[in-house]
Design a protein around this motif. Structure first.
Motif, short mmCIF file in Angstrom:
data_model
loop_
_atom_site.label_atom_id
_atom_site.label_comp_id
_atom_site.label_asym_id
_atom_site.label_seq_id
_atom_site.Cartn_x
_atom_site.Cartn_y
_atom_site.Cartn_z
N THR A 129 0.84 -1.21 0.00
CA THR A 129 0.00 0.00 0.00
C THR A 129 0.87 1.25 0.00
N ILE A 130 1.89 1.25 0.83
CA ILE A 130 2.79 2.40 0.92
C ILE A 130 3.52 2.61 -0.40
N ALA A 131 4.08 1.53 -0.94
CA ALA A 131 4.83 1.64 -2.20
C ALA A 131 3.93 2.10 -3.34
N ARG A 132 2.71 1.55 -3.42
CA ARG A 132 1.82 1.90 -4.53
C ARG A 132 1.32 3.33 -4.41
N LEU A 307 11.41 -5.84 -0.67
CA LEU A 307 11.81 -6.25 -2.02
C LEU A 307 10.78 -5.79 -3.05
N HIS A 308 9.50 -5.90 -2.69
CA HIS A 308 8.46 -5.44 -3.60
C HIS A 308 8.51 -3.93 -3.76
N GLY A 309 8.69 -3.21 -2.66
CA GLY A 309 8.72 -1.76 -2.71
C GLY A 309 9.87 -1.21 -3.53
N SER A 310 10.97 -1.96 -3.62
CA SER A 310 12.12 -1.52 -4.42
C SER A 310 12.05 -2.06 -5.85
N ASN A 311 10.89 -2.62 -6.21
CA ASN A 311 10.65 -3.13 -7.57
C ASN A 311 11.52 -4.33 -7.93
N ASP A 312 12.01 -5.06 -6.92
CA ASP A 312 12.78 -6.27 -7.19
C ASP A 312 11.88 -7.47 -7.42
N TYR A 315 4.22 -8.03 -6.93
CA TYR A 315 3.43 -8.33 -5.74
C TYR A 315 3.03 -9.81 -5.66
N LEU A 316 2.51 -10.38 -6.74
CA LEU A 316 2.04 -11.77 -6.68
C LEU A 316 3.19 -12.72 -6.36
N LYS A 317 4.36 -12.46 -6.92
CA LYS A 317 5.53 -13.28 -6.62
C LYS A 317 5.90 -13.13 -5.15
N ALA A 318 5.88 -11.91 -4.64
CA ALA A 318 6.19 -11.68 -3.23
C ALA A 318 5.19 -12.41 -2.34
N SER A 319 3.93 -12.43 -2.74
CA SER A 319 2.89 -13.11 -1.97
C SER A 319 3.15 -14.61 -1.91
#
Length: 373
Positions: A129-132, A307-312, A315-319
């Protein structure tokens, strides 16, 4: 802070949820002058395979500009039906730019138990939410658009406070959205009163909140708790759910429209009546101690959220990674205890990578793991 305004001055906006972008229901709402909230999903166009192909911008533009209508990003539908948003930030901003909305919310990641049943998923979704939000705000600025409404997410009060502070809400932010409070109970460390009390301590003094889907009893309860000054508006589709229950089949848009107008008039009248006799009661903060499993699994979500917030990682992969790593961390704690994470640089990190260090640091900070110099 408890600076509740005089009862006669407290008039939060009650928005009706408008599920349809055209037709009698919308026309009735427009003609009645009701403030409305519409979901981005209402404007979504799909192909024969039910794949998203764009928004119906013409339908959004057709809503008269004088109508007080706000736009929600449809985060719950995205999570519960598709796992993530079907549309890009730019596609959503195209919809946001199609008319002059009262506000348009950022693309947030809700954390209701149906979509975030554990601490790892909650933390991942709060961080997403923060990153988006920053992605939406940055892209909106590049397009010369007004910034989206920041949406604060969480389940427990402490999670909402963390999200609010990470969003860096400034004194110029007139309103923020509070997500995942639809039908939320009022009391306890995950109750709406505790959430709003925690946010009252971290938000700028003049920032008010839109409570997405808060139930009817929430507003007078918040007033009694001395938190009315934080409530700017709320929304609900309770009228439509009541209509569905009363008439499972054979409903018409006209029936739903009449139920909508009657419900809004009743809610507005009852709120005014309660406001005149409300007494401010002390708001008692509810403390809660997180157990070792919650601390460790939240750290999994935090590591993957970073990792998601830094675009590495998408989201679905992080989940998916979070679900796997929670399984590993849980198994380690149950079989070996916190000693599984006592080595700062282990030869075997159990395939957890950066997650191992994140869990270790969280256990140390929470006092569950002692380290020797």
């Amino acid at each position: 802070m408890n600076k509740t305004p005089p009862s006669s001055a407290w008039q939060p906006t009650i928005r009706v949820g408008m599920p349809l972008p055209s037709g009698e229901l919308l026309q009735y709402g427009v003609a009645s002058g009701l403030p409305m909230l519409m979901s981005a999903n209402a404007f979504a166009r799909v192909n024969a395979r039910r794949e998203f192909v764009g928004f119906n911008l013409a339908a959004a533009r057709a809503i008269p500009q004088h109508v007080d209508c706000a736009l929600d990003s449809a985060g719950f539908v995205a999570a519960s039906h598709f796992g993530d948003y079907r549309w890009s930030v730019d596609a959503y901003l195209d919809l946001a730019a199609s008319r002059d909305w009262a506000f348009y919310s950022s693309m947030d990641y809700c954390v209701e138990p149906q979509v975030a049943p554990d601490a790892a998923t909650r933390r991942l979704r709060v961080d997403a939410t923060i990153a988006r939000y920053f992605q939406c705000a940055h892209r909106a600025a590049q397009r010369g658009m007004q910034a989206p409404l920041p949406v604060i997410q969480g389940y427990f009060a402490s999670e909402y406070a963390y999200c609010a502070e990470a969003l860096a809400i400034g004194k110029d932010t007139r309103m923020v959205g509070i997500g995942s409070v639809c039908r939320r109970h009022l009391h306890g460390p995950d109750g709406l009163i505790a959430i709003m009390d925690a946010l009252d301590r971290v938000l700028p003094p003049d920032t008010v909140c839109h409570l997405f889907g808060a139930k009817g009893s929430a507003l007078p309860a918040l007033q009694q708790a001395g938190l009315a000054h934080r409530v700017g508006s709320t929304d609900s589709m309770a009228y439509d759910m009541a209509c569905r229950r009363a008439m499972p089949v054979g409903r018409t848009q006209l029936m739903r429209a009449r139920a909508m107008v009657d419900w809004h008039a009743r809610e507005t009248r009852q709120l005014a009546e309660r406001a005149t006799r409300a007494a401010v009661l002390p708001c008692v903060a509810s403390e809660r101690r997180r157990d070792v499993m919650e601390v460790a699994t939240e750290a999994v979500g935090a590591a993957l959220g970073e990792l998601h917030g830094s675009n590495d990682v998408e989201y679905l992969k992080a989940s998916h990674l979070a679900a796997h790593d929670v399984y590993v961390v849980t198994a380690l704690l149950r079989t070996q205890g916190v000693e599984a994470f006592e080595q700062e640089e282990p030869e075997d990190d159990y395939g957890l990578g950066v997650v191992y260090q994140g869990v270790r640091e969280a256990l140390v900070e929470a006092g569950y793991l002692a380290v020797t110099a």
